[in-house]
Design a protein around this motif. Sequence first.
Motif, PDB file in Angstrom:
ATOM      1  N   GLU A  88       0.825  -1.199   0.000  1.00 41.39           N
ATOM      2  CA  GLU A  88       0.000   0.000   0.000  1.00 41.39           C
ATOM      3  C   GLU A  88       0.863   1.255   0.000  1.00 41.39           C
ATOM      4  O   GLU A  88       1.816   1.382   0.781  1.00 41.39           O
ATOM      5  CB  GLU A  88      -0.940   0.002   1.204  1.00 41.39           C
ATOM      6  N   LEU A  89       0.496   2.216  -0.845  1.00 42.79           N
ATOM      7  CA  LEU A  89       1.271   3.437  -0.984  1.00 42.79           C
ATOM      8  C   LEU A  89       1.328   4.240   0.304  1.00 42.79           C
ATOM      9  O   LEU A  89       2.328   4.910   0.580  1.00 42.79           O
ATOM     10  CB  LEU A  89       0.674   4.303  -2.104  1.00 42.79           C
ATOM     11  N   VAL A  90       0.280   4.180   1.118  1.00 42.35           N
ATOM     12  CA  VAL A  90       0.286   4.961   2.355  1.00 42.35           C
ATOM     13  C   VAL A  90       1.395   4.487   3.296  1.00 42.35           C
ATOM     14  O   VAL A  90       2.058   5.290   3.955  1.00 42.35           O
ATOM     15  CB  VAL A  90      -1.093   4.910   3.060  1.00 42.35           C
ATOM     16  N   VAL A 129      -4.905  14.819  -3.655  1.00 41.74           N
ATOM     17  CA  VAL A 129      -4.199  13.756  -4.362  1.00 41.74           C
ATOM     18  C   VAL A 129      -4.436  13.909  -5.867  1.00 41.74           C
ATOM     19  O   VAL A 129      -5.585  14.036  -6.319  1.00 41.74           O
ATOM     20  CB  VAL A 129      -4.667  12.375  -3.879  1.00 41.74           C
ATOM     21  N   ARG A 140      -7.649  13.292  -8.161  1.00 46.35           N
ATOM     22  CA  ARG A 140      -8.140  11.954  -7.856  1.00 46.35           C
ATOM     23  C   ARG A 140      -9.418  12.047  -7.031  1.00 46.35           C
ATOM     24  O   ARG A 140      -9.558  12.919  -6.175  1.00 46.35           O
ATOM     25  CB  ARG A 140      -7.076  11.185  -7.070  1.00 46.35           C
ATOM     26  N   ASP A 200      -8.404   7.499  -1.276  1.00 48.59           N
ATOM     27  CA  ASP A 200      -7.863   6.251  -0.753  1.00 48.59           C
ATOM     28  C   ASP A 200      -6.685   5.828  -1.625  1.00 48.59           C
ATOM     29  O   ASP A 200      -6.853   5.236  -2.694  1.00 48.59           O
ATOM     30  CB  ASP A 200      -8.944   5.171  -0.748  1.00 48.59           C
ATOM     31  N   LEU A 201      -5.461   6.114  -1.159  1.00 54.52           N
ATOM     32  CA  LEU A 201      -4.266   5.791  -1.932  1.00 54.52           C
ATOM     33  C   LEU A 201      -4.073   4.292  -2.093  1.00 54.52           C
ATOM     34  O   LEU A 201      -3.388   3.845  -3.029  1.00 54.52           O
ATOM     35  CB  LEU A 201      -3.037   6.399  -1.260  1.00 54.52           C
ATOM     36  N   SER A 254       0.809   0.145  -6.331  1.00 56.68           N
ATOM     37  CA  SER A 254       2.090   0.823  -6.127  1.00 56.68           C
ATOM     38  C   SER A 254       3.090   0.484  -7.228  1.00 56.68           C
ATOM     39  O   SER A 254       3.977   1.289  -7.529  1.00 56.68           O
ATOM     40  CB  SER A 254       2.658   0.440  -4.757  1.00 56.68           C
ATOM     41  N   ILE A 301       6.578   9.659  -6.877  1.00 55.17           N
ATOM     42  CA  ILE A 301       5.571  10.440  -6.170  1.00 55.17           C
ATOM     43  C   ILE A 301       6.175  11.787  -5.823  1.00 55.17           C
ATOM     44  O   ILE A 301       7.278  11.866  -5.281  1.00 55.17           O
ATOM     45  CB  ILE A 301       5.098   9.732  -4.888  1.00 55.17           C
ATOM     46  N   LEU A 349       0.944  11.530  -7.998  1.00 56.56           N
ATOM     47  CA  LEU A 349       1.483  10.235  -8.380  1.00 56.56           C
ATOM     48  C   LEU A 349       1.667  10.186  -9.893  1.00 56.56           C
ATOM     49  O   LEU A 349       0.708  10.390 -10.647  1.00 56.56           O
ATOM     50  CB  LEU A 349       0.554   9.106  -7.941  1.00 56.56           C
TER      51      LEU A 349
END
Length: 746
Positions: free
Chosen positions: A19-21, A60, A67, A82-83, A88, A94, A116
């Motif tokens: 996950e990107l977060v 974002v 987004r 929601d990233l 990914s 980023i 992104l």
Amino acid sequence: MAPIDVVSEEALGSVASSELVDKLTHITPSFNVQRLPLNDGLIYVRPATLRGLSPDHTLVLVNGKRRHRSALLGYRGAQGADLAQIPSFAVKRIEVLRDGASAQYGSDAIAGVINLILEDFVGFDSYVQGSQYAEGDGDEVQVGLRGGLDLADNGFLTGTLEYTDADPTSRSRQRPDAVDFQQANPDLNVPNPVQDWGQPERQALRFALNAQYALSDRTEFYGFGTYGEGEGSSDFNWRNPESTSAYRPSPTAFPDFDLHDIYPAGFSPQFSQEDEDLSTVAGLRGDINPQLSWDLSASYGRNDIEYYLDNTINGSLGPESPTSFYAGSLIQSEANLNLDFVYSWELAALAAPANVAFGAERREETYEIEAGDPASYAVGPGAVDGLPSGSNGFPGYSADQADEYDQESYAAYVDLEAPLTDRLTTGVALRYEDFSEFGDTTDGKLSLRYEFSEGFALRATASTGFRAPTPGQLGSTRTSQGLDTETLNLFTNGRLSPTDPIAQYFGAKALEAEESTSFTAGATFRTDSGFSGSLDVYQIEVDNRFGQSQTYTVTDDIRSELVAEGVPGAESITGVNFYTNAFDTRTRGVDLVASYSMPAGEGDLVLGMAWNYNDTEVTETDGTIGEIGIVRLEDGLPELTGNLSAQYRVHGWDIQGRLRYYGSWTDASGQPTGDIYQDFSEETFFDLSLSYQFDGGVRATFGAENLFDNYPDEATFQANRGLVYSRNSPYDTDGALYYMKLNYSY
């Protein structure tokens, strides 16, 4: 002229999480995300914050285009993007703009902007990764495939597919009441533990596409998008047969029914989410002449979240109740239309041409609630005997709550950047937006950069910003019904729309935009020896911050007054809260980023450092958020976070180490007997990985995050629930994670 972190694909790949977060949290100290186990939808759509502000204070972008938001109204009603829905493996880099930018990009860019950039390469790349925690749980498999085609030298088409399958983790102890229940009932098999505090079981499939094609010498088509679908499941709190209201006898409605026959050892409802996410962007761009370029684009995004409950019951329906429920859906959709221009303005008075950007935007947002199964929200005949209504653990969205809300907005902006001299550059931006539901706003930004030498410059910005309330925040409700066993009247308790007459009786007002004033000042430097970095200080004041009010009790006198005034539904209301512009805050901080690269022996050594100090103070409040809300805002995240990293490459080998530091913070828990607070000490985690590049395009990596299996302080105030570590922790509390990764590319 403002601080920007550029996080490379290589840096993203150095973090085990898919996950990107999580990747950004490891790399960028001013960015934070929490785990939040057993916390309804927040365990799947985790709130990510930049500089300690709200999740929806960060805008974002993907490839420079806005987004869409998640459908979840999360912590204090925040509704951000929601990233985790973006694969990914599809991200080339980023860009994190750590500065207020509403005057340039519009609503939400109070804390900054995350852009992104999707992969545009030609070729093939793939990976497979397996990981497991030192405790022996949380097994996760990740697979990624990425391929790019050259479109006859006129463009490219790059697609990415990523799949993740993760088992749950559990850092729990047996609840004391479960121990007592087991001892009193030795013939029953009570699970140990009865509920798991940890990461949920999760499967996700994500896809991304990025394309560009030249139609002529002056015009090109571009398009990109993402699609994802996922599902997950997590425990809720265990229902003890000796104390849970669902086990009450019902002599009036169900004299022959006993819930002990279905769940003799109690039950822990299983809360599941199924999500589907789609984003598409298509556009044309080109040059009218060498000085003027244009970009016309249209985009659509949609996020759909469905909730399910298993291993539970609607107690008020007794023997007629199912044990599995569809609890309803939340849907957020957005459509954008943008026309942008960039003009290179040559003026004799300037050292170089000025850059003038201007354009317009139309955006429409729609928020929809779909009702769950009737049994998930029904008030059955057993309610007369005190049996709880609705699917136990998470009552479904009712037919009365099912509705659709929308908002339309228009914007126009101009952004000028001018090099006044060879060393002095200034910028000014102005943006006007008009929203159908609350009005208009105008914001501006001033920027300045002075280069004392080729390797040293000072910079500063001042800006105003805003975040417009979303349609879901403006109109949606989340309430549940029950039956007063004395009066036999239905009652309603929960969140009402701020425009509801009952909410307005208690002081609710139409929501306004959150407004901000930001200042940033700093220095950047770079030397020929490989040393570079930046130091920036900032202040962000946010007025009319968005939050949720306290719950107001509706007394009989107030109820009679509301009924006399003809307020619909007033006869059944017992307690209400609502979203409100409740408080003002001031955030001050310092960002320090530095890196140094040099030859070392036969290889190359790169050292990095990134630190963030961030302090938020509630400067004014209307009293609705209470002391516990203030503590969570001011002390709920560490004021000081940072990391030190080192990477050494030699003869195909790559060794990377990262030290992550989190300062002290305070957790808070609301209890009927009074709020409880606990201070948590600082924590340090060490990550290490070793890679080798084989001939033929194969690369193998072995690594560990939190190598020394460090755990934080235990949470004492919820030990009776089996909780070992705080659910609000700003870092992973599952211990050491070991992983192996294989890459193949050509």
